[in-house]
Design a protein around this motif. Structure first.
Motif, PDB file in Angstrom:
ATOM      1  N   THR A 172       0.851  -1.189   0.000  1.00  0.00           N
ATOM      2  CA  THR A 172       0.000   0.000   0.000  1.00  0.00           C
ATOM      3  C   THR A 172       0.886   1.238   0.000  1.00  0.00           C
ATOM      4  O   THR A 172       1.741   1.377   0.878  1.00  0.00           O
ATOM      5  CB  THR A 172      -0.899   0.027   1.260  1.00  0.00           C
ATOM      6  N   PRO A 173       0.700   2.153  -0.979  1.00  0.00           N
ATOM      7  CA  PRO A 173       1.461   3.411  -0.947  1.00  0.00           C
ATOM      8  C   PRO A 173       0.762   4.461  -0.083  1.00  0.00           C
ATOM      9  O   PRO A 173      -0.462   4.555  -0.073  1.00  0.00           O
ATOM     10  CB  PRO A 173       1.468   3.840  -2.418  1.00  0.00           C
ATOM     11  N   TYR A 174       1.565   5.239   0.640  1.00  0.00           N
ATOM     12  CA  TYR A 174       1.078   6.367   1.437  1.00  0.00           C
ATOM     13  C   TYR A 174       1.872   7.606   1.025  1.00  0.00           C
ATOM     14  O   TYR A 174       3.054   7.499   0.653  1.00  0.00           O
ATOM     15  CB  TYR A 174       1.289   6.106   2.934  1.00  0.00           C
ATOM     16  N   ALA A 175       1.254   8.770   1.082  1.00  0.00           N
ATOM     17  CA  ALA A 175       1.924  10.013   0.708  1.00  0.00           C
ATOM     18  C   ALA A 175       3.146  10.234   1.596  1.00  0.00           C
ATOM     19  O   ALA A 175       3.047  10.182   2.817  1.00  0.00           O
ATOM     20  CB  ALA A 175       0.966  11.188   0.817  1.00  0.00           C
ATOM     21  N   ALA A 176       4.281  10.482   0.956  1.00  0.00           N
ATOM     22  CA  ALA A 176       5.526  10.681   1.697  1.00  0.00           C
ATOM     23  C   ALA A 176       5.746  12.142   2.065  1.00  0.00           C
ATOM     24  O   ALA A 176       6.392  12.437   3.064  1.00  0.00           O
ATOM     25  CB  ALA A 176       6.717  10.165   0.890  1.00  0.00           C
ATOM     26  N   GLY A 177       5.257  13.056   1.233  1.00  0.00           N
ATOM     27  CA  GLY A 177       5.411  14.466   1.531  1.00  0.00           C
ATOM     28  C   GLY A 177       6.761  15.050   1.165  1.00  0.00           C
ATOM     29  O   GLY A 177       7.010  16.217   1.403  1.00  0.00           O
ATOM     30  N   ARG A 178       7.642  14.270   0.571  1.00  0.00           N
ATOM     31  CA  ARG A 178       8.969  14.762   0.215  1.00  0.00           C
ATOM     32  C   ARG A 178       8.972  15.410  -1.168  1.00  0.00           C
ATOM     33  O   ARG A 178       9.423  16.519  -1.345  1.00  0.00           O
ATOM     34  CB  ARG A 178       9.988  13.622   0.253  1.00  0.00           C
ATOM     35  N   LEU A 179       8.497  14.688  -2.167  1.00  0.00           N
ATOM     36  CA  LEU A 179       8.392  15.183  -3.538  1.00  0.00           C
ATOM     37  C   LEU A 179       6.959  15.000  -4.018  1.00  0.00           C
ATOM     38  O   LEU A 179       6.266  14.086  -3.569  1.00  0.00           O
ATOM     39  CB  LEU A 179       9.312  14.380  -4.480  1.00  0.00           C
ATOM     40  N   LEU A 180       6.553  15.805  -4.958  1.00  0.00           N
ATOM     41  CA  LEU A 180       5.232  15.681  -5.544  1.00  0.00           C
ATOM     42  C   LEU A 180       5.047  14.243  -6.048  1.00  0.00           C
ATOM     43  O   LEU A 180       5.853  13.731  -6.809  1.00  0.00           O
ATOM     44  CB  LEU A 180       5.090  16.670  -6.702  1.00  0.00           C
ATOM     45  N   GLY A 181       4.008  13.575  -5.575  1.00  0.00           N
ATOM     46  CA  GLY A 181       3.722  12.205  -5.991  1.00  0.00           C
ATOM     47  C   GLY A 181       4.467  11.142  -5.221  1.00  0.00           C
ATOM     48  O   GLY A 181       4.218   9.961  -5.393  1.00  0.00           O
ATOM     49  N   GLY A 182       5.410  11.541  -4.380  1.00  0.00           N
ATOM     50  CA  GLY A 182       6.235  10.579  -3.669  1.00  0.00           C
ATOM     51  C   GLY A 182       5.474   9.753  -2.651  1.00  0.00           C
ATOM     52  O   GLY A 182       4.502  10.211  -2.062  1.00  0.00           O
ATOM     53  N   SER A 183       5.938   8.532  -2.470  1.00  0.00           N
ATOM     54  CA  SER A 183       5.259   7.589  -1.577  1.00  0.00           C
ATOM     55  C   SER A 183       6.230   6.889  -0.652  1.00  0.00           C
ATOM     56  O   SER A 183       7.394   6.709  -0.971  1.00  0.00           O
ATOM     57  CB  SER A 183       4.561   6.495  -2.389  1.00  0.00           C
ATOM     58  N   MET A 184       5.702   6.470   0.461  1.00  0.00           N
ATOM     59  CA  MET A 184       6.350   5.460   1.287  1.00  0.00           C
ATOM     60  C   MET A 184       5.418   4.258   1.205  1.00  0.00           C
ATOM     61  O   MET A 184       4.208   4.417   1.007  1.00  0.00           O
ATOM     62  CB  MET A 184       6.564   5.944   2.712  1.00  0.00           C
ATOM     63  N   TRP A 185       5.969   3.093   1.303  1.00  0.00           N
ATOM     64  CA  TRP A 185       5.195   1.866   1.098  1.00  0.00           C
ATOM     65  C   TRP A 185       5.030   1.093   2.392  1.00  0.00           C
ATOM     66  O   TRP A 185       5.971   0.993   3.184  1.00  0.00           O
ATOM     67  CB  TRP A 185       5.882   0.972   0.058  1.00  0.00           C
ATOM     68  N   ARG A 186       3.846   0.544   2.555  1.00  0.00           N
ATOM     69  CA  ARG A 186       3.598  -0.380   3.665  1.00  0.00           C
ATOM     70  C   ARG A 186       3.389  -1.753   3.059  1.00  0.00           C
ATOM     71  O   ARG A 186       2.589  -1.926   2.137  1.00  0.00           O
ATOM     72  CB  ARG A 186       2.356   0.028   4.428  1.00  0.00           C
ATOM     73  N   GLY A 187       4.121  -2.693   3.559  1.00  0.00           N
ATOM     74  CA  GLY A 187       3.966  -4.064   3.110  1.00  0.00           C
ATOM     75  C   GLY A 187       3.532  -4.941   4.264  1.00  0.00           C
ATOM     76  O   GLY A 187       3.958  -4.742   5.409  1.00  0.00           O
ATOM     77  N   ARG A 188       2.668  -5.885   3.954  1.00  0.00           N
ATOM     78  CA  ARG A 188       2.243  -6.864   4.951  1.00  0.00           C
ATOM     79  C   ARG A 188       2.483  -8.240   4.385  1.00  0.00           C
ATOM     80  O   ARG A 188       2.104  -8.520   3.252  1.00  0.00           O
ATOM     81  CB  ARG A 188       0.767  -6.694   5.279  1.00  0.00           C
ATOM     82  N   GLY A 189       3.096  -9.053   5.198  1.00  0.00           N
ATOM     83  CA  GLY A 189       3.385 -10.413   4.771  1.00  0.00           C
ATOM     84  C   GLY A 189       2.252 -11.364   5.101  1.00  0.00           C
ATOM     85  O   GLY A 189       1.246 -10.952   5.673  1.00  0.00           O
ATOM     86  N   PRO A 190       2.430 -12.601   4.719  1.00  0.00           N
ATOM     87  CA  PRO A 190       1.407 -13.603   5.030  1.00  0.00           C
ATOM     88  C   PRO A 190       1.096 -13.605   6.528  1.00  0.00           C
ATOM     89  O   PRO A 190       1.997 -13.615   7.355  1.00  0.00           O
ATOM     90  CB  PRO A 190       2.059 -14.902   4.593  1.00  0.00           C
ATOM     91  N   GLY A 191      -0.174 -13.522   6.858  1.00  0.00           N
ATOM     92  CA  GLY A 191      -0.579 -13.531   8.247  1.00  0.00           C
ATOM     93  C   GLY A 191      -0.410 -12.198   8.940  1.00  0.00           C
ATOM     94  O   GLY A 191      -0.676 -12.072  10.129  1.00  0.00           O
ATOM     95  N   GLY A 192       0.094 -11.155   8.225  1.00  0.00           N
ATOM     96  CA  GLY A 192       0.359  -9.880   8.879  1.00  0.00           C
ATOM     97  C   GLY A 192      -0.569  -8.859   8.451  1.00  0.00           C
ATOM     98  O   GLY A 192      -0.854  -7.842   8.832  1.00  0.00           O
TER      99      GLY A 192
END
Length: 176
Positions: A156-176
């Motif tokens: 899942t991408p979330y707004a990073a706020g650093r550059l226009l359009g930039g994202s930080m990513w959240r990853g969830r593994g199996p069972g998480g």
């Protein structure tokens, strides 16, 4: 626990390996292995477009199962066209729509500003378009469930706020 090459290993079969981006100001490219799934986090290159610095990234390209692009600048996606067109990167590529569009424009501008230089062979306009046509554009907070080796992993991408359009990513593994 860190290995001599900078690889970090965590419980549960998670491994993080920096390919680029260890030094301040250097382009970003990291491998995140979760079980059998290998994710490439960014595919950066610097303004010198020195191919010698991309060896680890080129070697990793054929075994990558998905690519997550975080920002639309050279340091985060500059090597993407080279990897797709010349080094067997066939994995799905994920980015927000602004990162996809601005990244394409950024690399087109980088190419056109160097096109007069007969020695530039980093990538072509066609290779840029080929790479960015493969990008799966996502909205912020839009979750994608990976398939194949990534079965059970969601991103899942979330707004990073650093550059226009930039994202930080959240990853969830199996069972998480």
């Amino acid at each position: 626990m860190a290995a001599a090459d900078g690889t970090l290993m965590a419980a549960g079969g998670v491994q993080f390996t920096p390919l680029l981006g260890v030094e301040a100001g250097s382009p970003a490219a990291y491998l995140l292995c979760i079980g059998a799934c290998t994710l490439l986090l960014d595919a950066g290159w610097d303004e010198a477009f020195d191919k010698a610095g991309l060896e680890a990234l080129r070697e990793a390209a054929p075994r990558i199962d998905a690519v997550l692009l975080s920002h639309p600048d050279l340091e985060h996606l500059g090597a993407l066209p080279l990897l797709v067109a010349r080094h067997d990167l066939t994995a799905p590529i994920y980015a927000t729509l602004p990162t996809q569009r601005l990244g394409r424009i950024t690399l087109q501008d980088a190419y056109l500003s160097r096109a007069a230089d007969d020695d530039f062979d980093g990538f072509s306009l066609d290779e840029i378009n080929q790479a960015f046509d493969q990008v799966v554009p996502l909205r912020w907070r839009q979750t994608v469930h990976l398939t194949g080796k990534g079965e059970g992993i969601s991103i899942t991408p979330y707004a990073a706020g650093r550059l226009l359009g930039g994202s930080m990513w959240r990853g969830r593994g199996p069972g998480g």
